[in-house]
Design a protein around this motif. Structure first.
Motif, PDB file in Angstrom:
ATOM      1  N   LEU A 375      29.157  30.583  34.151  1.00  0.00           N
ATOM      2  CA  LEU A 375      30.616  30.687  34.188  1.00  0.00           C
ATOM      3  C   LEU A 375      31.117  30.591  35.625  1.00  0.00           C
ATOM      4  O   LEU A 375      32.100  29.878  35.901  1.00  0.00           O
ATOM      5  N   ALA A 376      30.473  31.285  36.541  1.00  0.00           N
ATOM      6  CA  ALA A 376      30.897  31.222  37.939  1.00  0.00           C
ATOM      7  C   ALA A 376      30.779  29.803  38.486  1.00  0.00           C
ATOM      8  O   ALA A 376      31.625  29.341  39.263  1.00  0.00           O
ATOM      9  N   LEU A 377      29.731  29.094  38.070  1.00  0.00           N
ATOM     10  CA  LEU A 377      29.553  27.702  38.502  1.00  0.00           C
ATOM     11  C   LEU A 377      30.682  26.824  37.981  1.00  0.00           C
ATOM     12  O   LEU A 377      31.242  25.990  38.716  1.00  0.00           O
ATOM     13  N   LEU A 378      31.063  26.998  36.726  1.00  0.00           N
ATOM     14  CA  LEU A 378      32.160  26.216  36.149  1.00  0.00           C
ATOM     15  C   LEU A 378      33.473  26.499  36.872  1.00  0.00           C
ATOM     16  O   LEU A 378      34.259  25.584  37.150  1.00  0.00           O
ATOM     17  N   VAL A 379      33.702  27.763  37.196  1.00  0.00           N
ATOM     18  CA  VAL A 379      34.929  28.141  37.908  1.00  0.00           C
ATOM     19  C   VAL A 379      34.927  27.543  39.314  1.00  0.00           C
ATOM     20  O   VAL A 379      35.947  27.012  39.787  1.00  0.00           O
ATOM     21  N   ALA A 380      33.794  27.609  40.000  1.00  0.00           N
ATOM     22  CA  ALA A 380      33.716  27.072  41.362  1.00  0.00           C
ATOM     23  C   ALA A 380      33.953  25.560  41.386  1.00  0.00           C
ATOM     24  O   ALA A 380      34.630  25.037  42.284  1.00  0.00           O
ATOM     25  N   VAL A 381      33.423  24.863  40.392  1.00  0.00           N
ATOM     26  CA  VAL A 381      33.631  23.413  40.310  1.00  0.00           C
ATOM     27  C   VAL A 381      35.109  23.105  40.100  1.00  0.00           C
ATOM     28  O   VAL A 381      35.679  22.209  40.758  1.00  0.00           O
ATOM     29  N   LYS A 382      35.751  23.845  39.195  1.00  0.00           N
ATOM     30  CA  LYS A 382      37.184  23.621  38.949  1.00  0.00           C
ATOM     31  C   LYS A 382      38.001  23.940  40.198  1.00  0.00           C
ATOM     32  O   LYS A 382      39.028  23.307  40.467  1.00  0.00           O
ATOM     33  N   THR A 383      37.552  24.945  40.971  1.00  0.00           N
ATOM     34  CA  THR A 383      38.255  25.308  42.201  1.00  0.00           C
ATOM     35  C   THR A 383      38.203  24.172  43.217  1.00  0.00           C
ATOM     36  O   THR A 383      39.216  23.811  43.835  1.00  0.00           O
ATOM     37  N   LEU A 384      37.030  23.600  43.401  1.00  0.00           N
ATOM     38  CA  LEU A 384      36.907  22.480  44.338  1.00  0.00           C
ATOM     39  C   LEU A 384      37.736  21.287  43.886  1.00  0.00           C
ATOM     40  O   LEU A 384      38.374  20.607  44.709  1.00  0.00           O
TER      41      LEU A 384
END
Length: 672
Positions: A375-384
């Motif tokens: 989940l954190a990885l998905l959020v970080a990708v969307k943030t970038l």
């Protein structure tokens, strides 16, 4: 009501005989005979005569017959531990009032007159009724007895003991609710937790939705339960049709809604009702938790409290939906919007932090192949993506150790490839073994002096399962992973709300980061969101398969050795109990303020994913409470992160608790 503060409320719409109070009384009594387990029953406005009697309201014959009908209702309710509220016209001196009579097992306890009389468009009530202003007599004679009368009456559940202090009833009538500041607002500020509305609201296109919004919104603003009973289609239809709409709401949430005219179903011309348990103890907890729940200066009003015979009953059943996963969005048309909202809050929080970093700063995230890091990885990708930055600035690091399985490692590597982020792997086993040797520690009793990694791994397979307990062995690996991540730069955290509540993390290891977008996402919601992304963001292909595999993997920190066949043996839920239960407990303890006994009661009615034995539920609750208190010291120093739902354990925000608080009072039930 029961000892846990549940009050069973019924809202009924009766078959109306316009101008025939005796027939209407029989309908009311007939409904009451089928509501034997009900604590409070509310009927529509002027239900004993019919709302549409027009100039007949001036006729003494109708007014006297209405009183006879009230007497019939009183007689039918005699000796019952129940409150019944019915509407009728009542003459007081030279004036006629549209009133609600509050009846319990001992007779009429009070009369509440309508304050706001509509006289516009299709409504002509001022032709017959006088609006109550507070200048009326404080007492009138009804059925031969002096009876409290006025707009300043609240009704207290006197016979319900300590629980009854939370059950205070306020009454308003129809148009009262449609005002900018309804009377029920003042009633709530004076202590009313259950607000009743006797209504006759005609049905027009789109009106039902607005009516529902009013009821639900007022329950939310007043932090109260709100029960609304509307007149139905057997009122006179000379000019109007009445919908028979009944609603029960609590704290801004609709609990139940009846059928009505215009809902697409066959029109119901008989009497019908809805029935739900409202939680007045929850109302009181929420009011105490919100310091702004008080009357603005100069707007406080005095109220008289009238005792009623509402009494306690055994908490045997429950007429109320208890969600098994209170943090997870319900299926329906708003599901996609809710999930998008959750992600956007997480992304917005991380984005603000990232944009304050020097240009080109890389983000580092430990990717284990488990739910939280996914989940954190998905959020970080969307943030970038939101910031228009290259996904390669996100560097995922997978750090297999002695407990890592090929499944989770493969999932971690594959997911990073699917998402287009930088990835790297560092085997921490050699570092961990060297640390054990430097510390002079013998994991599980194994003498590691002179062993290499391969020999140590082989020795681990010979450790019996019942002896696989070694916190140093686990903590060294967890801290090495954090050391490697933080040595590289800005670390995005992965720990979730459930782990924070239970303290299921290694202090200053996986409990630490520079920013944690998952900090208020409980485990059940993490799993749901990962599955949601798999099904909706990646409708087909390898990314969806990887995310599905991650969601279906046993939840484990993977710090203890797997089996010889490479299977996970360290199951978090085997050690702690199901996360489904822990999240249920967390919500009801922190958000609702339930006692442990009430949590156990509610758990009996929650549709969990599987049937849990009562002994397991009790054992898991004991584990939850013990760890929740004992692990507060970890929550006292957690990284920044956004509040997403109604529960947060941030020491800077929602939850401030001493690290050395005693859980004895919360655990007493387990010893009794």
């Amino acid at each position: 009501m029961n000892v846990f503060g549940m009050v069973r409320v019924a809202c009924a719409s009766i078959r109306t005989s316009v101008g025939d109070p005796a027939a209407n009384a029989r309908e009311v009594v007939g409904v009451l005979e089928r509501l034997e387990g009900c604590d409070v029953a509310v009927f529509p406005e002027l239900c004993l005569t019919g709302y549409t009697c027009a100039d007949l309201f001036h006729q003494p014959t109708l007014l006297n017959a209405a009183l006879d009908a009230l007497a019939a209702v009183v007689e039918a309710n005699a000796g019952k531990p129940r409150v019944v509220v019915v509407g009728l016209p009542l003459g007081v001196g030279p004036h006629l009032y549209n009133v609600a009579a509050v009846v319990d097992g001992g007779g009429v306890r009070g009369i509440v007159p309508k304050q706001h009389i509509p006289n516009y468009k299709e409504f002509y009530e001022r032709r017959w009724f006088r609006p109550a202003t507070g200048a009326e007599p404080a007492e009138v004679e009804v059925l031969g007895r002096p009876t409290p009368f006025g707009i300043d009456l609240l009704f207290q559940a006197e016979g319900a003991g300590e629980a009854g202090r939370d059950a205070v009833i306020g009454v308003e009538i129809c148009e009262d609710l449609w005002l900018p500041i309804p009377p029920s607002s003042f009633q709530a500020l004076a202590g009313a937790t259950l607000l009743l509305n006797l209504s006759a609201s005609n049905e027009t296109i789109g009106k039902s939705a607005y009516r529902t919004d009013l009821v639900v919104g007022q329950s939310g603003r007043c932090l109260a339960a709100y029960a609304y009973a509307g007149s139905g289609p057997t009122e006179s239809t000379t000019d109007l049709v009445f919908g028979g709409h009944c609603l029960i709401a609590e704290n801004g949430r609709l609990l139940e809604e009846s059928r009505r005219v215009g809902d697409g179903r066959t029109v119901e011309r008989g009497s019908y009702w809805i029935e739900r348990d409202v939680d007045v103890a929850r109302v009181t907890f929420q009011r105490r938790s919100e310091a702004t729940f008080e009357a603005p200066f100069g707007l406080a009003r005095p109220f008289r409290r009238i005792p009623t015979g509402l009494s306690l009953s055994e908490p045997a059943d429950l007429k109320r939906f208890v969600p098994a996963a209170p943090f997870v969005p319900e299926s329906g048309p708003e599901l996609k919007r809710r999930c998008a909202e959750i992600f956007e809050i997480q992304v917005a929080g991380l984005a603000k932090r990232v944009e304050r970093l020097p240009a080109g700063t890389t983000l580092h995230l430990g990717v284990s192949g488990g739910l939280d890091s996914t989940l954190a990885l998905l959020v970080a990708v969307k943030t970038l993506d939101l910031l228009g930055l290259d996904r390669k600035l996100l560097r995922g690091l997978t750090m297999p150790g002695f407990g890592t399985t090929s499944r989770t490692r493969t999932n971690a590597v594959d997911l990073m490839e699917h998402l287009g982020v930088s990835s790297e792997a560092i085997d921490i086993a050699p570092l961990a073994l060297r640390t054990f040797q430097d510390l002079g520690h013998s994991p599980f009793g194994i003498d590691v002096r002179g062993l290499d990694v391969a020999a140590f791994r082989e020795a681990l397979h010979d450790v019996p399962e019942d002896r696989r307990k070694d916190l140093v062995f686990e903590n060294v690996q967890a801290r090495l992973r954090t050391f490697l991540l933080m040595s590289r730069g800005f670390v995005v955290g992965t720990g979730d709300l459930s782990e924070m509540a239970l303290g299921w993390s290694t202090y200053n290891a996986d409990h630490m980061s520079m920013y944690n977008p998952n900090c208020s996402i409980p485990k059940t919601l993490v799993r749901f969101l990962v599955m949601y992304v798999a099904q909706h963001e990646f409708p087909e292909g390898p990314a969806r398969d990887t995310l599905t595999s991650i969601a279906e993997t046993t939840i484990s920190p993977e710090l203890l050795p797997p089996s010889r066949r490479g299977e996970i043996l360290q199951s978090t839920e085997d050690a702690l109990g199901p996360y489904e239960l822990h999240d249920f407990f967390l919500y009801h303890l922190v958000r609702v303020g339930c006692t442990p006994e009430k949590i156990l009661f509610l758990s009996r009615f929650a549709p969990f994913s599987k049937a849990y034995a009562p002994e397991l539920v009790a054992k898991t609750l004991k584990t939850f409470l013990s760890r929740f208190f004992a692990q507060q010291y970890k929550r006292s120093c957690v990284p920044d992160g956004p509040k997403v739902g109604t529960v947060s354990l941030s020491p800077r925000g929602d939850w401030r608790m001493p690290s050395d608080a005693d859980a004895d009072a919360w655990l007493r039930w387990a010893r009794d």
